[in-house]
Design a protein around this motif. Structure first.
Motif, PDB file in Angstrom:
ATOM      1  N   LYS A   1       0.834  -1.205   0.000  1.00 20.20           N
ATOM      2  CA  LYS A   1       0.000   0.000   0.000  1.00 20.20           C
ATOM      3  C   LYS A   1       0.871   1.259   0.000  1.00 20.20           C
ATOM      4  CE  LYS A   1      -3.822   2.161   2.445  1.00 20.20           C
ATOM      5  NZ  LYS A   1      -4.765   2.062   3.555  1.00 20.20           N
ATOM      6  N   THR A   2       1.938   1.247   0.788  1.00 17.91           N
ATOM      7  CA  THR A   2       2.862   2.387   0.825  1.00 17.91           C
ATOM      8  C   THR A   2       3.493   2.616  -0.536  1.00 17.91           C
ATOM      9  OG1 THR A   2       3.334   2.022   3.169  1.00 17.91           O
ATOM     10  CG2 THR A   2       4.957   3.292   1.920  1.00 17.91           C
ATOM     11  N   LEU A   3       3.934   1.545  -1.181  1.00 21.59           N
ATOM     12  CA  LEU A   3       4.537   1.666  -2.515  1.00 21.59           C
ATOM     13  C   LEU A   3       3.538   2.227  -3.523  1.00 21.59           C
ATOM     14  CD1 LEU A   3       6.594  -1.645  -2.636  1.00 21.59           C
ATOM     15  CD2 LEU A   3       7.533   0.684  -2.611  1.00 21.59           C
ATOM     16  N   LEU A   4       2.307   1.751  -3.457  1.00 20.04           N
ATOM     17  CA  LEU A   4       1.277   2.264  -4.373  1.00 20.04           C
ATOM     18  C   LEU A   4       1.018   3.745  -4.133  1.00 20.04           C
ATOM     19  CD1 LEU A   4      -1.332  -0.659  -4.455  1.00 20.04           C
ATOM     20  CD2 LEU A   4       0.478  -0.135  -6.110  1.00 20.04           C
ATOM     21  N   ASN A   5       0.982   4.145  -2.878  1.00 19.06           N
ATOM     22  CA  ASN A   5       0.799   5.569  -2.559  1.00 19.06           C
ATOM     23  C   ASN A   5       1.948   6.404  -3.106  1.00 19.06           C
ATOM     24  OD1 ASN A   5      -1.643   5.200  -1.239  1.00 19.06           O
ATOM     25  ND2 ASN A   5      -0.687   4.991   0.771  1.00 19.06           N
ATOM     26  N   ASN A   6       3.158   5.887  -2.982  1.00 20.53           N
ATOM     27  CA  ASN A   6       4.325   6.597  -3.506  1.00 20.53           C
ATOM     28  C   ASN A   6       4.234   6.761  -5.021  1.00 20.53           C
ATOM     29  OD1 ASN A   6       5.390   6.738  -0.931  1.00 20.53           O
ATOM     30  ND2 ASN A   6       6.795   5.039  -1.235  1.00 20.53           N
ATOM     31  N   ILE A   7       3.776   5.734  -5.702  1.00 24.20           N
ATOM     32  CA  ILE A   7       3.645   5.802  -7.160  1.00 24.20           C
ATOM     33  C   ILE A   7       2.601   6.840  -7.543  1.00 24.20           C
ATOM     34  CG2 ILE A   7       2.801   4.534  -9.188  1.00 24.20           C
ATOM     35  CD1 ILE A   7       4.189   2.066  -7.977  1.00 24.20           C
ATOM     36  N   ASN A   8       1.493   6.857  -6.821  1.00 25.70           N
ATOM     37  CA  ASN A   8       0.429   7.823  -7.125  1.00 25.70           C
ATOM     38  C   ASN A   8       0.880   9.260  -6.942  1.00 25.70           C
ATOM     39  OD1 ASN A   8      -1.604   6.086  -7.993  1.00 25.70           O
ATOM     40  ND2 ASN A   8      -2.173   5.589  -5.894  1.00 25.70           N
ATOM     41  N   GLU A   9       1.848   9.469  -6.065  1.00 21.83           N
ATOM     42  CA  GLU A   9       2.360  10.816  -5.834  1.00 21.83           C
ATOM     43  C   GLU A   9       3.393  11.246  -6.872  1.00 21.83           C
ATOM     44  OE1 GLU A   9       3.748  10.851  -1.803  1.00 21.83           O
ATOM     45  OE2 GLU A   9       1.746  10.482  -0.998  1.00 21.83           O
TER      46      GLU A   9
END
Length: 80
Positions: free
Chosen positions: A37-45
């Motif tokens: 989830k953290t990695l996905l959030n980073n990608i979205n940013e």
């Protein structure tokens, strides 16, 4: 961003590195899910085009599923 999106080209150590997991511990599914989830959030940013983001999300989701499968197999090996 340009990197290998073929999950078959990564070792178990690579999986732990990408998900920032301690190689000496046996992470739980919840920990792996949280890291994912953290990695996905980073990608979205990130400021990258939507096609590239989608490819990375697919890659990381497949990566997560492979990691969970590996961890499950290791668990059974310890029991034997």
């Amino acid at each position: 961003m340009n990197f290998d999106l073929d999950t078959n080209n990564y070792s178990k150590e690579d999986y732990f590195d990408i998900f920032d997991l301690d190689k000496n511990m046996h992470p739980t599914k919840d920990i792996v899910e949280s890291k994912h989830k953290t990695l996905l959030n980073n990608i979205n940013e990130e400021n990258i085009d939507s096609d590239e983001k989608e490819k990375m999300v697919i890659f990381l989701t497949e990566f997560k599923n492979n990691l969970l499968k590996m961890l499950g197999e290791d668990k059974y090996k310890l029991i034997e």
